[in-house]
Design a protein around this motif. Structure first.
Motif, short mmCIF file in Angstrom:
data_model
loop_
_atom_site.label_atom_id
_atom_site.label_comp_id
_atom_site.label_asym_id
_atom_site.label_seq_id
_atom_site.Cartn_x
_atom_site.Cartn_y
_atom_site.Cartn_z
N THR A 1 -2.02 -21.28 -46.47
CA THR A 1 -2.39 -22.79 -46.11
C THR A 1 -1.11 -23.57 -46.76
OG1 THR A 1 -3.91 -23.16 -48.06
CG2 THR A 1 -5.00 -22.43 -45.99
N TYR A 2 -1.23 -24.65 -46.31
CA TYR A 2 -0.17 -25.75 -47.03
C TYR A 2 -0.60 -26.00 -48.61
CZ TYR A 2 1.44 -27.03 -42.26
OH TYR A 2 1.94 -26.84 -41.18
N GLY A 3 -1.89 -25.92 -48.65
CA GLY A 3 -2.37 -26.21 -50.20
C GLY A 3 -1.97 -25.04 -50.99
N SER B 1 1.65 -25.28 -51.73
CA SER B 1 1.93 -26.27 -52.67
C SER B 1 1.66 -25.77 -54.19
CB SER B 1 1.29 -27.74 -52.52
OG SER B 1 1.49 -28.56 -53.33
N LEU C 1 2.12 -31.82 -52.01
CA LEU C 1 1.74 -32.20 -50.73
C LEU C 1 1.54 -33.73 -50.64
CD1 LEU C 1 -0.87 -29.71 -49.83
CD2 LEU C 1 1.06 -30.10 -48.52
N GLY D 1 2.06 -34.03 -45.24
CA GLY D 1 2.62 -32.82 -45.73
C GLY D 1 3.51 -33.06 -46.80
N VAL E 1 6.32 -30.53 -49.26
CA VAL E 1 6.20 -29.09 -48.36
C VAL E 1 6.46 -29.18 -46.91
CG1 VAL E 1 4.43 -27.50 -47.66
CG2 VAL E 1 4.42 -28.65 -49.93
N ARG E 2 6.17 -30.27 -46.12
CA ARG E 2 6.63 -30.58 -45.00
C ARG E 2 8.02 -30.49 -44.79
NH1 ARG E 2 5.41 -35.82 -43.90
NH2 ARG E 2 7.46 -36.13 -44.89
N GLN F 1 -2.88 -25.06 -41.50
CA GLN F 1 -3.98 -25.87 -42.04
C GLN F 1 -5.07 -25.02 -42.33
OE1 GLN F 1 -3.94 -28.97 -38.95
NE2 GLN F 1 -2.74 -30.29 -40.21
#
Length: 145
Positions: free
Chosen positions: A25-27, A30, A37, A41, A44-45, A69
């Motif tokens: 996940t993005y989390g 991060s 984040l 985003g 990270v994005r 996500q």
């Protein structure tokens, strides 16, 4: 041009995750890289966008496709999940040097604002194919892009 420090940290983390053949996940990205984040985003994005472009230029599988996500983790084995709409934008704007499979309709995101995260589901088959490219990659991931 080299990757930014944030992109280097994330790329290294993703390369280390590939043998697990599980999306992250993005989390998680991060938390494990200390890249923040933020709205939409954040850093990270931005780093993932850099990595996507460099991977394509190097004709590598789209390693950023494995960042998903948390709400879009639908596979119990975690082999698949849906990234955010930024992934669709990056794919649509890409010259696709790596010759990834593309689904009809992706081109509409080349000149439009980033699609809503819910719109990635239309491209589920394509995204799963991209994730399979990462899982099936036989070479060693380059230490730097």
């Amino acid at each position: 041009m080299f990757l930014s420090n944030d992109a280097k940290l994330i790329y290294s983390f993703l390369c280390n995750q590939c043998p697990n053949k599980k999306v992250v996940t993005y989390g998680t990205v991060s938390k494990n890289t200390n890249v923040p984040l933020g709205e939409g985003g954040g850093a990270v994005r931005d780093a993932l966008a850099e990595i996507f472009k460099k991977s394509d230029a190097a004709k590598l599988p789209p390693i950023t496709s494995i960042v998903v996500q948390e709400a879009n983790l639908y596979d119990r084995k975690m082999r698949y999940g849906m990234p955010g709409g930024g992934y669709l934008s990056a794919e649509a704007q890409s010259p696709n040097f790596a010759n990834r499979p593309r689904q009809a309709g992706i081109e509409r995101w080349a000149d439009k604002p980033r699609p809503k995260d819910t719109e990635v589901w239309v491209f589920q088959k394509m995204i799963e194919q991209h994730q399979d490219l990462v899982w099936d990659y036989q070479g060693a991931w380059p230490s730097a892009l």
